[in-house]
Scaffold this motif. Structure first.
Motif, PDB file in Angstrom:
ATOM      1  N   LYS A   1      78.587  53.041   7.457  1.00 11.95           N
ATOM      2  CA  LYS A   1      79.806  52.808   8.232  1.00 11.95           C
ATOM      3  C   LYS A   1      79.885  53.775   9.408  1.00 11.95           C
ATOM      4  CE  LYS A   1      82.494  51.192   4.219  1.00 11.95           C
ATOM      5  NZ  LYS A   1      83.677  51.461   3.363  1.00 11.95           N
ATOM      6  N   VAL A   2      79.592  55.050   9.166  1.00  9.83           N
ATOM      7  CA  VAL A   2      79.652  56.065  10.216  1.00  9.83           C
ATOM      8  C   VAL A   2      78.657  55.748  11.327  1.00  9.83           C
ATOM      9  CG1 VAL A   2      79.284  58.511  10.740  1.00  9.83           C
ATOM     10  CG2 VAL A   2      80.480  57.857   8.646  1.00  9.83           C
ATOM     11  N   ASN A   3      77.431  55.393  10.945  1.00  8.67           N
ATOM     12  CA  ASN A   3      76.406  55.115  11.944  1.00  8.67           C
ATOM     13  C   ASN A   3      76.703  53.850  12.743  1.00  8.67           C
ATOM     14  OD1 ASN A   3      74.944  57.400  11.316  1.00  8.67           O
ATOM     15  ND2 ASN A   3      73.559  56.351   9.911  1.00  8.67           N
ATOM     16  N   ALA A   4      77.278  52.858  12.086  1.00  8.73           N
ATOM     17  CA  ALA A   4      77.621  51.621  12.794  1.00  8.73           C
ATOM     18  C   ALA A   4      78.626  51.897  13.904  1.00  8.73           C
ATOM     19  CB  ALA A   4      78.171  50.591  11.809  1.00  8.73           C
ATOM     20  N   ILE A   5      79.599  52.748  13.623  1.00  7.92           N
ATOM     21  CA  ILE A   5      80.601  53.112  14.629  1.00  7.92           C
ATOM     22  C   ILE A   5      79.943  53.867  15.785  1.00  7.92           C
ATOM     23  CG2 ILE A   5      82.624  54.568  15.039  1.00  7.92           C
ATOM     24  CD1 ILE A   5      83.463  53.891  12.121  1.00  7.92           C
ATOM     25  N   MET A   6      79.036  54.765  15.455  1.00  2.00           N
ATOM     26  CA  MET A   6      78.364  55.569  16.466  1.00  2.00           C
ATOM     27  C   MET A   6      77.476  54.714  17.370  1.00  2.00           C
ATOM     28  SD  MET A   6      76.158  58.997  15.723  1.00  2.00           S
ATOM     29  CE  MET A   6      75.740  60.143  17.031  1.00  2.00           C
ATOM     30  N   LEU A   7      76.721  53.817  16.778  1.00  4.39           N
ATOM     31  CA  LEU A   7      75.846  52.957  17.568  1.00  4.39           C
ATOM     32  C   LEU A   7      76.644  52.040  18.480  1.00  4.39           C
ATOM     33  CD1 LEU A   7      73.646  54.080  15.714  1.00  4.39           C
ATOM     34  CD2 LEU A   7      72.689  51.785  15.564  1.00  4.39           C
ATOM     35  N   GLU A   8      77.741  51.525  17.972  1.00  4.27           N
ATOM     36  CA  GLU A   8      78.578  50.656  18.796  1.00  4.27           C
ATOM     37  C   GLU A   8      79.135  51.436  19.991  1.00  4.27           C
ATOM     38  OE1 GLU A   8      81.943  47.227  18.110  1.00  4.27           O
ATOM     39  OE2 GLU A   8      82.026  49.012  16.849  1.00  4.27           O
ATOM     40  N   ALA A   9      79.527  52.692  19.769  1.00 10.30           N
ATOM     41  CA  ALA A   9      80.061  53.517  20.855  1.00 10.30           C
ATOM     42  C   ALA A   9      79.000  53.823  21.905  1.00 10.30           C
ATOM     43  CB  ALA A   9      80.627  54.819  20.293  1.00 10.30           C
ATOM     44  N   MET A  10      77.727  53.840  21.517  1.00 10.49           N
ATOM     45  CA  MET A  10      76.638  54.083  22.463  1.00 10.49           C
ATOM     46  C   MET A  10      76.163  52.809  23.142  1.00 10.49           C
ATOM     47  SD  MET A  10      74.342  57.139  20.741  1.00 10.49           S
ATOM     48  CE  MET A  10      73.956  56.285  19.203  1.00 10.49           C
ATOM     49  N   GLY A  11      76.821  51.687  22.840  1.00 11.95           N
ATOM     50  CA  GLY A  11      76.452  50.440  23.485  1.00 11.95           C
ATOM     51  C   GLY A  11      75.229  49.779  22.898  1.00 11.95           C
ATOM     52  N   ILE A  12      74.826  50.220  21.716  1.00 10.60           N
ATOM     53  CA  ILE A  12      73.631  49.664  21.081  1.00 10.60           C
ATOM     54  C   ILE A  12      73.982  48.442  20.255  1.00 10.60           C
ATOM     55  CG2 ILE A  12      71.793  50.192  19.399  1.00 10.60           C
ATOM     56  CD1 ILE A  12      71.954  53.091  20.407  1.00 10.60           C
ATOM     57  N   GLY A  13      75.242  48.293  19.929  1.00  7.39           N
ATOM     58  CA  GLY A  13      75.649  47.145  19.122  1.00  7.39           C
ATOM     59  C   GLY A  13      75.982  47.592  17.725  1.00  7.39           C
ATOM     60  N   LYS A  14      76.525  46.707  16.971  1.00 13.17           N
ATOM     61  CA  LYS A  14      76.964  47.012  15.616  1.00 13.17           C
ATOM     62  C   LYS A  14      76.026  46.368  14.612  1.00 13.17           C
ATOM     63  CE  LYS A  14      81.133  47.046  12.742  1.00 13.17           C
ATOM     64  NZ  LYS A  14      82.552  46.669  12.657  1.00 13.17           N
ATOM     65  N   PRO A  15      75.040  47.130  14.093  1.00 15.80           N
ATOM     66  CA  PRO A  15      74.129  46.557  13.113  1.00 15.80           C
ATOM     67  C   PRO A  15      74.858  46.215  11.825  1.00 15.80           C
ATOM     68  CG  PRO A  15      73.851  48.919  13.193  1.00 15.80           C
ATOM     69  CD  PRO A  15      74.816  48.561  14.310  1.00 15.80           C
ATOM     70  N   GLU A  16      74.346  45.247  11.106  1.00 14.67           N
ATOM     71  CA  GLU A  16      74.956  44.878   9.838  1.00 14.67           C
ATOM     72  C   GLU A  16      74.869  46.043   8.863  1.00 14.67           C
ATOM     73  OE1 GLU A  16      73.108  41.441   8.335  1.00 14.67           O
ATOM     74  OE2 GLU A  16      73.693  40.146  10.001  1.00 14.67           O
ATOM     75  N   LEU A  17      75.942  46.270   8.152  1.00 12.36           N
ATOM     76  CA  LEU A  17      75.906  47.315   7.137  1.00 12.36           C
ATOM     77  C   LEU A  17      74.966  46.903   6.028  1.00 12.36           C
ATOM     78  CD1 LEU A  17      79.679  48.251   6.842  1.00 12.36           C
ATOM     79  CD2 LEU A  17      77.915  49.380   8.179  1.00 12.36           C
ATOM     80  N   GLN A  18      74.158  47.861   5.604  1.00 14.78           N
ATOM     81  CA  GLN A  18      73.210  47.563   4.536  1.00 14.78           C
ATOM     82  C   GLN A  18      73.949  47.456   3.208  1.00 14.78           C
ATOM     83  OE1 GLN A  18      70.124  50.484   4.538  1.00 14.78           O
ATOM     84  NE2 GLN A  18      69.910  50.453   6.750  1.00 14.78           N
ATOM     85  N   ASN A  19      73.501  46.520   2.394  1.00 11.75           N
ATOM     86  CA  ASN A  19      74.058  46.419   1.048  1.00 11.75           C
ATOM     87  C   ASN A  19      73.534  47.570   0.213  1.00 11.75           C
ATOM     88  OD1 ASN A  19      75.474  44.022   1.531  1.00 11.75           O
ATOM     89  ND2 ASN A  19      73.615  42.810   1.213  1.00 11.75           N
ATOM     90  N   MET A  20      74.413  48.235  -0.441  1.00 12.11           N
ATOM     91  CA  MET A  20      74.035  49.404  -1.213  1.00 12.11           C
ATOM     92  C   MET A  20      74.022  49.066  -2.698  1.00 12.11           C
ATOM     93  SD  MET A  20      76.418  52.127   0.786  1.00 12.11           S
ATOM     94  CE  MET A  20      76.333  53.234  -0.614  1.00 12.11           C
ATOM     95  N   ALA A  21      72.956  49.480  -3.350  1.00  4.09           N
ATOM     96  CA  ALA A  21      72.877  49.287  -4.804  1.00  4.09           C
ATOM     97  C   ALA A  21      73.639  50.420  -5.462  1.00  4.09           C
ATOM     98  CB  ALA A  21      71.409  49.295  -5.237  1.00  4.09           C
ATOM     99  N   GLU A  22      74.948  50.265  -5.517  1.00  2.00           N
ATOM    100  CA  GLU A  22      75.790  51.329  -6.032  1.00  2.00           C
ATOM    101  C   GLU A  22      75.902  51.287  -7.546  1.00  2.00           C
ATOM    102  OE1 GLU A  22      79.494  50.784  -4.147  1.00  2.00           O
ATOM    103  OE2 GLU A  22      78.803  51.326  -2.149  1.00  2.00           O
ATOM    104  N   LYS A  23      76.054  52.443  -8.102  1.00  3.43           N
ATOM    105  CA  LYS A  23      76.352  52.537  -9.518  1.00  3.43           C
ATOM    106  C   LYS A  23      77.865  52.635  -9.655  1.00  3.43           C
ATOM    107  CE  LYS A  23      75.359  55.400 -13.545  1.00  3.43           C
ATOM    108  NZ  LYS A  23      74.669  56.605 -14.034  1.00  3.43           N
ATOM    109  N   PRO A  24      78.520  51.661 -10.258  1.00  3.80           N
ATOM    110  CA  PRO A  24      79.979  51.704 -10.345  1.00  3.80           C
ATOM    111  C   PRO A  24      80.458  53.002 -10.968  1.00  3.80           C
ATOM    112  CG  PRO A  24      79.128  49.599 -11.111  1.00  3.80           C
ATOM    113  CD  PRO A  24      77.944  50.510 -10.953  1.00  3.80           C
ATOM    114  N   PHE A  25      81.523  53.538 -10.373  1.00  3.35           N
ATOM    115  CA  PHE A  25      82.008  54.815 -10.876  1.00  3.35           C
ATOM    116  C   PHE A  25      82.567  54.683 -12.290  1.00  3.35           C
ATOM    117  CE2 PHE A  25      82.792  59.125  -9.559  1.00  3.35           C
ATOM    118  CZ  PHE A  25      83.647  59.576 -10.538  1.00  3.35           C
TER     119      PHE A  25
END
Length: 402
Positions: free
Chosen positions: A372-396
């Protein structure tokens, strides 16, 4: 500059003061840049002596460049060589955009990019460090005034400055380091890879406190050691661990101090860790009593991602990570008694380690997910908003004491 209307950059140069950080701190950002279709170059000192980092970067498709740079110190000749080397590099590869992070890559990277007429220049302020911490007297005052002037000159040449907490942004504006015409943006730190720092069960038994940091006075290491000494007198079963090495910074803890703490038996020193996850897994509560003008401490975000309650200071960068009483406690800087009291809460009410650890994880997932942080940063640099990667999370919900 209208970032949204700008065309994507083709060749991107990332300038770092540490080869280690390119993978361990900026790895997800590097992969996001590559995923966006850019030719990514990385410049850092010490790359020729760091084959592990080189192999990892090259496996991703990054083109690497070793440059002369001293991470600490202000030697005019050495810093001139850094500027000259960066200028030559940029003239050679002709990047469309440059991003520098930490002080010397920001100062000399942005000046070199301006001299080389790089179209887009971005600076990431990851923390203000030694020059801005503590009272500006003696040597620290001289360093502060010099660093302030260098920042002001370099940041006047950039298209956007990224900060990792609002206090640093406000300070740079108030001190007129950052001119009014230069846009700036506050990010939620560097983010944390929650798949890599996966939530882990709490250890059984008495509380186990952990501090991971460079062994600097401004990181609150002495306050941590003194708090450990006091609590051990009443609760010898409680464990206090310290991970990190003696640093070249003038504010470093001495080897004699460290040996005394370990020798007296109230503190365990784990040394420098290439992977902090095992230590975090064996900890109950993470502690960082810093007054070091942090950006947003990565060590805290990693602990939160792994489901650990946090004790830190009500200081810039640190205070953003903790909601006092929800996922940990905020204490005043340099206040050993307040630090002891915060630790005592967990000793008296062990269930807090579980409930506050759960809340830490939730905050990390909502606010500090690196994608999420990187997507915001890239968009601000005019690079575009890449799709967020799906994360294999372990439910808390699967986390419980062993």
């Amino acid at each position: 500059m209208n970032a949204k209307a700008a065309k994507p950059n083709r060749r991107f140069l990332l300038v770092s003061g540490s080869s280690y950080s390119l993978v361990n701190f900026r790895g997800p950002l590097v992969r996001s840049l590559i995923k966006a279709g850019l030719e990514v170059h990385a410049a850092s000192p010490g790359l020729n002596d760091d084959p592990i980092t080189c192999r990892q970067l090259e496996s991703w498709g990054v083109i690497i460049h070793d440059i002369p740079m001293q991470r600490t110190g202000l030697n005019p000749w050495h810093d001139f060589l850094t500027l000259k080397s960066l200028y030559r590099l940029m003239n050679d590869i002709r990047p469309d955009a440059v991003l520098g992070y930490t002080i010397k890559p920001v100062v000399y990277g942005m000046l070199a990019a301006w001299l080389a007429k790089v179209p887009r220049r971005y600076a990431l302020i990851t923390g203000l460090g030694y020059a801005f911490a503590g009272e500006a007297r003696g040597k620290r005052a001289l360093v502060f005034h010099l660093v302030r002037r260098l920042y002001a000159v370099a940041l006047n040449k950039v298209d956007r400055v990224f900060f990792q907490n609002p206090d640093d942004e406000t300070l740079f504006r108030d001190l007129e380091i950052l001119h009014t015409h230069v846009p700036s943006q506050v990010l939620n730190g560097s983010g944390v890879d929650m798949a890599h720092f996966a939530a882990a069960p709490l250890p059984e038994g008495s509380p186990r406190f952990l501090l991971v940091a460079r062994l600097l006075a401004d990181k609150g290491v002495r306050q941590y050691a003194e708090a450990a000494r006091k609590i051990k007198q009443q609760h010898p079963e409680v464990v206090f661990q310290l991970a990190g090495d003696i640093d070249s910074n003038p504010d470093t803890i001495t080897q004699q101090e460290l040996a005394t703490w370990v020798g007296e038996g109230f503190l365990e020193h784990l040394g420098w860790l290439s992977d902090v996850r095992p230590a975090l897994t064996e900890s109950s509560v993470f502690v960082l009593p810093s007054y070091y003008r942090e950006g947003t401490p990565r060590s805290i975000l990693e602990a939160m991602s792994m489901g650990r309650a946090v004790i830190t200071t009500d200081a810039p960068g640190c205070r953003e990570t903790v909601i006092d009483g929800e996922n940990g406690y905020l204490v005043p800087v340099k206040d050993v008694d307040a630090l002891v009291n915060a630790m005592q809460h967990f000793i008296d009410r062990p269930a807090l380690m579980q409930t506050m650890g759960r809340r830490s994880y939730e905050i990390a997932k909502d606010k500090y997910d690196v994608h999420k942080v990187n997507a915001i940063m890239l968009e601000a640099m005019g690079i575009g908003k890449p799709e967020l990667q799906n994360m294999a999370e372990k439910p808390f919900d699967t986390i419980a004491a062993k």
